[in-house]
Design an enzyme around this catalytic site. Sequence first.
Site, PDB file in Angstrom:
ATOM      1  N   GLU A  43       0.610  -0.525   0.108  1.00  0.00           N
ATOM      2  CA  GLU A  43       0.330  -0.046  -0.446  1.00  0.00           C
ATOM      3  C   GLU A  43       0.540   1.382   0.050  1.00  0.00           C
ATOM      4  OE1 GLU A  43      -2.920   0.165   3.327  1.00  0.00           O
ATOM      5  OE2 GLU A  43      -2.761   2.808   2.611  1.00  0.00           O
ATOM      6  N   ARG A  47       0.512  10.347   1.104  1.00  0.00           N
ATOM      7  CA  ARG A  47       0.552  11.139   2.294  1.00  0.00           C
ATOM      8  C   ARG A  47       2.369  12.176   1.129  1.00  0.00           C
ATOM      9  NH1 ARG A  47       0.932   7.957   7.154  1.00  0.00           N
ATOM     10  NH2 ARG A  47      -1.328   6.624   6.818  1.00  0.00           N
ATOM     11  N   LYS A 131     -11.122  -1.617   6.254  1.00  0.00           N
ATOM     12  CA  LYS A 131      -9.840  -1.462   7.063  1.00  0.00           C
ATOM     13  C   LYS A 131     -10.440  -0.943   8.640  1.00  0.00           C
ATOM     14  CE  LYS A 131      -6.458   2.141   7.334  1.00  0.00           C
ATOM     15  NZ  LYS A 131      -5.420   2.772   6.413  1.00  0.00           N
TER      16      LYS A 131
HETATM   17  C1  3PG Z   1      -0.977   4.757   9.480  1.00  0.00           C
HETATM   18  O1  3PG Z   1      -1.431   5.672   9.656  1.00  0.00           O
HETATM   19  O2  3PG Z   1       0.676   5.270   9.093  1.00  0.00           O
HETATM   20  C2  3PG Z   1      -0.885   3.643   9.125  1.00  0.00           C
HETATM   21  O3  3PG Z   1      -2.247   3.062   9.024  1.00  0.00           O
HETATM   22  C3  3PG Z   1       0.047   2.885   9.752  1.00  0.00           C
HETATM   23  O4  3PG Z   1      -0.084   2.804  11.139  1.00  0.00           O
HETATM   24  P1  3PG Z   1       1.537   2.932  12.326  1.00  0.00           P
HETATM   25  O5  3PG Z   1       2.477   3.305  11.216  1.00  0.00           O
HETATM   26  O6  3PG Z   1       0.440   2.087  13.232  1.00  0.00           O
HETATM   27  O7  3PG Z   1       1.296   0.823  10.732  1.00  0.00           O
END
Ligand code: 3PG
Length: 213
Positions: A43, A47, A131
């Site tokens: 994934e 961002r 999710k």
């Molecule tokens: C995020 O928001 O970056 C993802 O949900 C992953 O979360 P994590 O960094 O807590 O694994």
Amino acid sequence: MATPAVADIVRLGPVIPVLAFDSAEQGEHVSRALHAGGVKVLEITLRTAAGLEAIERASKIAPDIVVGVGTITKPEHCALAKKAGAQFGVSPGLTREMHDAAVEAGLPLLPGVMTPSDIIAALELGYEIVKFFPAVPAGGIAMLQAFHGPFPGLRFCPTGGITPESAPNFLALPNVVCVGGSWLTPKAAVAAQDWAEVTRLARAASELSRPAR
Ligand code: 3PG
């Protein structure tokens, strides 16, 4: 390759790495390292500005790699990601407009939910796998167990706050098909270009057991 359904994608790996890259080149290195460790589903989030190009490059790494786009927060992200080669999308939440845009783009969507009302809205739109985000802050394992009563047919990919230590406990739940997390790509390892470390973490994640369901 024909676009696989979300149900098939989530079954490919017990862990879907959630990725954000500083550059498309960095994305290609990390994606190769993850694939070398047996991770077939990625994934890549929007961002950072490198997201779309990283999706494009990662999609070409191997015939069996399935690259999705993450952090879809606007309907228009669906068509852009599909054009870049994304085979599925992941969003932290869901609106009717986002659903329509994903359908229009032909992008299978794994939408985020956090509350029973979110779940009912997703079910009304036909989603059977969602999710659960942000999984740990929103109640973690206890919350997923509580959801199982009123929503017995629904399956979850919890993401947010999951660690290598807690992942097996999530995967043992009857309503969890896979988990998402960023722990396969520690910032320090990526900054040091320690791709062997990423492959090692990917291998460990790929080997986590998941009861067949
Ligand atoms: C995020 O928001 O970056 C993802 O949900 C992953 O979360 P994590 O960094 O807590 O694994």
